[in-house]
Write an enzyme that holds these catalytic residues in place. Sequence first.
Site, PDB file in Angstrom:
ATOM      1  N   ASN A   1     -18.407 -51.588 -34.691  1.00 36.05           N
ATOM      2  CA  ASN A   1     -19.450 -51.672 -35.714  1.00 36.05           C
ATOM      3  C   ASN A   1     -19.813 -50.311 -36.305  1.00 36.05           C
ATOM      4  OD1 ASN A   1     -20.656 -51.093 -33.181  1.00 36.05           O
ATOM      5  ND2 ASN A   1     -22.649 -51.806 -33.907  1.00 36.05           N
TER       6      ASN A   1
ATOM      7  N   GLU B   1     -24.376 -49.001 -23.573  1.00 43.95           N
ATOM      8  CA  GLU B   1     -25.240 -49.339 -24.702  1.00 43.95           C
ATOM      9  C   GLU B   1     -24.778 -50.707 -25.166  1.00 43.95           C
ATOM     10  OE1 GLU B   1     -26.468 -50.447 -27.918  1.00 43.95           O
ATOM     11  OE2 GLU B   1     -25.273 -48.899 -28.893  1.00 43.95           O
TER      12      GLU B   1
ATOM     13  N   CYS C   1     -26.675 -53.214 -33.210  1.00 43.06           N
ATOM     14  CA  CYS C   1     -27.462 -53.613 -32.038  1.00 43.06           C
ATOM     15  C   CYS C   1     -28.959 -53.400 -32.253  1.00 43.06           C
ATOM     16  CB  CYS C   1     -27.004 -52.822 -30.808  1.00 43.06           C
ATOM     17  SG  CYS C   1     -25.308 -53.142 -30.320  1.00 43.06           S
TER      18      CYS C   1
ATOM     19  N   GLU D   1     -28.222 -41.880 -24.286  1.00 40.63           N
ATOM     20  CA  GLU D   1     -27.329 -41.007 -25.022  1.00 40.63           C
ATOM     21  C   GLU D   1     -28.150 -40.180 -26.003  1.00 40.63           C
ATOM     22  OE1 GLU D   1     -23.187 -42.951 -25.699  1.00 40.63           O
ATOM     23  OE2 GLU D   1     -24.663 -44.525 -26.106  1.00 40.63           O
TER      24      GLU D   1
END
Length: 455
Positions: free
Chosen positions: A133, A231, A265, A434
Amino acid sequence: MPYTHHEVLDPTTGTLVEKVAATSAAEVDAAVALAAEAQRCWAAAAPADRARLLRRFAAVVDDHLEELALLEVREAGHLIGNARWEAGNVRDLLDFAAGGVERLSGRQIPVAGGLDITFLEPLGVVGVIAPWNFPMPIAAWATAPALAAGNAVLLKPAETTPLTALRLAALALEAGLPEHLLQVLPGAGDVTGNALVEHPGVAKIVFTGSTRVGKQIMAKCARRLKRVTLELGGKSPNIVFADSDLEAAVAATPMSFLDNSGQDCCARTRILVQRPVYDRFLELLAPAIESVVVGDPADASTQMGPLISRAQLERVRSYVPDELPGIRGSAPDGPGFWFPPTVLTDVAPDAPAAREEVFGPVAAVLPFDDEADAIRLANATEYGLSGSVWTRDLGRAVRVSRAVQAGNLSVNSHSSVRYCTPFGGYKQSGLGRELGPDALAAFTETKNVYFSTEV
């Protein structure tokens, strides 16, 4: 027949862009050995030299921004403006990480009878499994700090979007990074990705993708006590209180879940609106959704492009039966993987489209009564990645932000991600963080050394 190549398709037309060779398990093994050798030399280099090479890498990326952006449009169907931002984000991440190389310091801890200090040492070889994505920036989220901390990186891009990763690896060599320090290993998740996860020479795995696959990777890493950052999915709320600037909240809503065609997301796909302004919100939202320009991602006037693949298109369609009431925009007919912007206006809070991650341009709008009800609805999901709160009441903004179970929240905006701030999720949205000032430390071991002064 063995899987040897993957076909990269243009999501706009469904036509072939390129065939890319897949990496076998044996080739992964060879890549790990080469990476380990390169990493030892890289870690032994002076910190200033590593920082200089990473800055040079950033400069070379900057010289090729338009090339990288156009490549992202072709393989991922991203809007040209978004793709330019993504290439620029890779450059900025490399610059930011380079600034941390000479600041990756340990501590001096007061102890009796001597001196105690800590060192932050690189892990070795890091495996990065990137999603389709946001192929460029998310790959760089892990690659840049891992390299800056003295590690080698083996990057497995998604099968559908390997082209920008391959080009970035070539640019790293052009910038002067050591050969084999950053290698891109295209291939299927169950072959190439699995070989990385299972390999004893890979010290850490960073994975961005579905919660289902993330759990499988975590279980495999656990068998070797291998570090992992995950993630994963999201079903983020967009909470609009009656005291908010309603026009501003409505104006920001479409792109809060339509950016990248909803394949994000952090997409605010659960729109929670307080009852006194619920009808007015929908009245204002309808023309905003219906006017979204869906089309050629290379056209600067386009606001939303196609989905990544036919499989993703069918997945999104399965969540939106024709009989469901809602606000629908338009999308091109003919070839390509197109789905119109959609807001479902009469769904139960536990309906699949309101509860599960659709990963497409679909949102559900739900009413709430008061602050407690808004928090209850916001937290009534297995995910906890992101979300937004719209209110003029500062106290309420603080209370709701503290109460919503999510790793990244914004007030009166939908901005979730910056390279200089931490990013990650609660619950089923992931593990670890992150980006931000501590990104490099996540790719290190802490070594403690005590020096006796009593001799």
